[in-house]
Design a protein around this motif. Structure first.
Motif, PDB file in Angstrom:
ATOM      1  N   ARG A 275       0.503  -1.062  -0.406  1.00  0.00           N
ATOM      2  CA  ARG A 275      -0.194   0.091  -0.104  1.00  0.00           C
ATOM      3  C   ARG A 275       0.912   1.343  -0.238  1.00  0.00           C
ATOM      4  N   SER A 276       1.889   1.091   0.586  1.00  0.00           N
ATOM      5  CA  SER A 276       3.037   2.180   0.932  1.00  0.00           C
ATOM      6  C   SER A 276       3.636   2.662  -0.379  1.00  0.00           C
ATOM      7  N   VAL A 277       3.410   1.321  -1.772  1.00  0.00           N
ATOM      8  CA  VAL A 277       4.724   1.852  -2.807  1.00  0.00           C
ATOM      9  C   VAL A 277       3.608   2.643  -3.731  1.00  0.00           C
ATOM     10  N   TYR A 278       2.261   1.775  -3.509  1.00  0.00           N
ATOM     11  CA  TYR A 278       0.946   3.100  -4.919  1.00  0.00           C
ATOM     12  C   TYR A 278       0.548   3.693  -3.888  1.00  0.00           C
ATOM     13  N   ALA A 279       1.146   4.081  -2.668  1.00  0.00           N
ATOM     14  CA  ALA A 279       0.837   5.561  -1.651  1.00  0.00           C
ATOM     15  C   ALA A 279       1.830   6.492  -2.740  1.00  0.00           C
ATOM     16  N   VAL A 280       2.865   6.062  -3.301  1.00  0.00           N
ATOM     17  CA  VAL A 280       4.288   6.844  -3.241  1.00  0.00           C
ATOM     18  C   VAL A 280       4.412   7.380  -5.005  1.00  0.00           C
ATOM     19  N   GLY A 281       3.688   6.492  -4.862  1.00  0.00           N
ATOM     20  CA  GLY A 281       3.376   6.324  -6.360  1.00  0.00           C
ATOM     21  C   GLY A 281       2.352   7.201  -7.249  1.00  0.00           C
ATOM     22  N   GLY A 282       1.582   7.499  -6.330  1.00  0.00           N
ATOM     23  CA  GLY A 282       0.025   7.868  -6.479  1.00  0.00           C
ATOM     24  C   GLY A 282       0.497   9.699  -5.944  1.00  0.00           C
ATOM     25  N   ASN A 283       1.380  10.349  -4.807  1.00  0.00           N
ATOM     26  CA  ASN A 283       1.476  11.320  -4.534  1.00  0.00           C
ATOM     27  C   ASN A 283       2.816  11.358  -3.560  1.00  0.00           C
ATOM     28  N   VAL A 284       4.070  11.920  -3.709  1.00  0.00           N
ATOM     29  CA  VAL A 284       5.072  11.331  -2.857  1.00  0.00           C
ATOM     30  C   VAL A 284       4.772  12.535  -1.467  1.00  0.00           C
ATOM     31  N   GLU A 285       4.304  13.572  -1.550  1.00  0.00           N
ATOM     32  CA  GLU A 285       4.320  14.532  -0.896  1.00  0.00           C
ATOM     33  C   GLU A 285       3.600  14.149  -0.006  1.00  0.00           C
ATOM     34  N   ALA A 286       1.731  13.156  -1.037  1.00  0.00           N
ATOM     35  CA  ALA A 286       0.769  12.830   0.292  1.00  0.00           C
ATOM     36  C   ALA A 286       1.347  12.007   0.939  1.00  0.00           C
ATOM     37  N   ALA A 287       1.929  11.273   0.367  1.00  0.00           N
ATOM     38  CA  ALA A 287       2.652  10.074   1.442  1.00  0.00           C
ATOM     39  C   ALA A 287       3.159  10.526   2.642  1.00  0.00           C
ATOM     40  N   ARG A 288       4.348  10.936   2.038  1.00  0.00           N
ATOM     41  CA  ARG A 288       5.142  11.517   3.478  1.00  0.00           C
ATOM     42  C   ARG A 288       4.044  11.914   4.312  1.00  0.00           C
ATOM     43  N   ARG A 289       3.359  12.656   3.818  1.00  0.00           N
ATOM     44  CA  ARG A 289       2.825  13.666   5.517  1.00  0.00           C
ATOM     45  C   ARG A 289       1.379  12.624   5.792  1.00  0.00           C
TER      46      ARG A 289
END
Length: 409
Positions: A275-289
């Protein structure tokens, strides 16, 4: 009087069945979420055309060869899928695979080390390469395109250095590694058993997933739909096993590739890391926050990509029973990337699956095999493969725009 909650319950129930599942697929496709539909349709068209042009194409003997030839590049493409999911690229997988094959050959044949130790050293080398890429990317912000382009050139040179004056190194035909790649096939009884196990596993995993969704108040497939899906898979796998068994059967190397696909599918779809991989691929900044350790995710996918490249290089060396300066060169790099993209993995990140590597490499190898049977020049194969790749990217771009317009991007 019908309330809003009642209407929502009715919609959930209306989708709890075969008709609802089909309706859901159609709605997702209209919204731009095409999934595997384009590649499956494309594969059917390619197989139909090639079979009409040459009836030998869909013969059991040719399909057995096709599966064996797909395995090595398919494993490399599986690593490319991981990198593309986070919106990055690795242009050096061909060079890394060739270098790993060279290290294997030198340690095993020239130095006389046990084959298992030579394999382990080659795989570890691949993992270290991915780790170095990740450090350059995370610490210095160097684009992955530049890092891996440098790796493509550098590791090609290192491969030539490792081979040295030996040039081409032949692997012993009586070694277990070569036997695994060329002569080892699954017994018929075990092939059918694996087909039953795969169908049962599909039903169990689907049932558990559906139960979790119902607990959360979401729509889910009915038991009937799950049973029909598993039965269809059992029939399809049973037919494949029977048909390939008309000649040599299912090769262990292809089974190994499929097992890696299933493991990666589970990791990407059912774990926190996935899920983290897909999240980072979708939006890096949103995943970081959201609290995701973005650097760790990038490191993991780069390591996986280079590791799979090393494994693919070992498999290719075993299949050829030799390693030479051209190992990992030619069209290996391009075919691995093309297979991942054609299989439905988005170049924009955040969309794709492990099964994309499987379907994509089958498309690539089908084109190669079919055109070879037609005695056409390799130039035609490159042009046809390029056209299919371009079409896949166009479909991805159009579906991405459609998802944006429907609020699903």
């Amino acid at each position: 009087m019908t309330t809003t909650t009642d209407r929502q319950d009715e919609r959930l129930q209306s989708r709890d069945g075969l008709r609802g599942a089909l309706t859901d697929v159609v709605e997702r496709a209209r919204g731009g979420d095409l999934g595997m539909i384009p590649v499956v349709v494309g594969l059917i068209v390619i197989w139909t055309v090639l079979q009409i042009l040459n009836p030998v194409f869909l013969s059991s003997a040719n399909l057995v060869n096709l599966t064996l030839e797909s395995a090595a590049v398919g494993v490399i493409a599986l690593g490319i899928v991981c990198v593309l999911l986070v919106g990055q690229i690795d242009l050096s997988v061909g060079s890394v695979s060739g270098l790993s094959g060279a290290v294997l050959a030198v340690l095993f044949v020239v130095k006389g080390l046990p084959v298992w130790l030579a394999i382990l050293a080659a795989v570890v080398l691949g993992a270290v390469v991915g780790w170095l890429y990740a450090q350059l990317f995370n610490r210095f912000g160097v684009p992955s395109f530049v890092i891996t382009l440098a790796g493509l050139l550098g590791f090609l040179g290192l491969q030539l250095y490792v081979l040295g004056t030996n040039g081409s190194i032949n692997l012993p035909f009586d070694s277990g590694l070569v036997s695994f790649a060329q002569f080892s096939f699954v017994p018929d009884w075990l092939s059918y058993t694996l087909a039953v196990v795969a169908s049962a596993a599909l039903f169990v995993s689907g049932y558990l997933h559906a139960r979790e969704r119902r607990k959360a108040g979401l729509s889910a497939r009915s038991v009937t739909a799950l049973a029909v899906r598993s039965a269809a898979l059992l029939v399809a796998l049973g037919f494949v096993v029977w048909y390939l068994g008309q000649t040599r059967g299912v090769g262990w190397m292809f089974v190994f590739f499929v097992a890696l696909v299933l493991v990666m599918h589970y990791l990407l779809s059912r774990t926190k890391w996935g899920r983290s991989v897909y999240a980072v691929g979708g939006n890096v900044e949103a995943a970081r926050r959201a609290g995701i350790n973005v650097k760790t995710v990038f490191t993991s996918v780069f390591v996986l990509c280079s590791t799979f490249a090393a494994v693919g290089g070992i498999m290719a060396a075993a299949r050829l029973a030799a390693v030479n300066p051209s190992s990992g060169g030619g069209d290996v790099n391009l075919n691995a990337i093309a297979a991942a993209v054609i299989g439905g993995t988005s170049l924009f990140g955040g969309r794709g699956s492990a099964f994309g590597a499987l379907l994509g490499v089958v498309v690539i190898q089908s084109i190669s095999s079919g055109l070879t049977l037609l005695n056409l020049d390799s130039s035609i194969r490159f042009m046809v493969t390029g056209a299919v790749l371009l079409l896949a990217v166009v479909v991805d771009s159009v579906s991405r725009r459609s998802r944006t317009s429907h609020g699903r991007a």
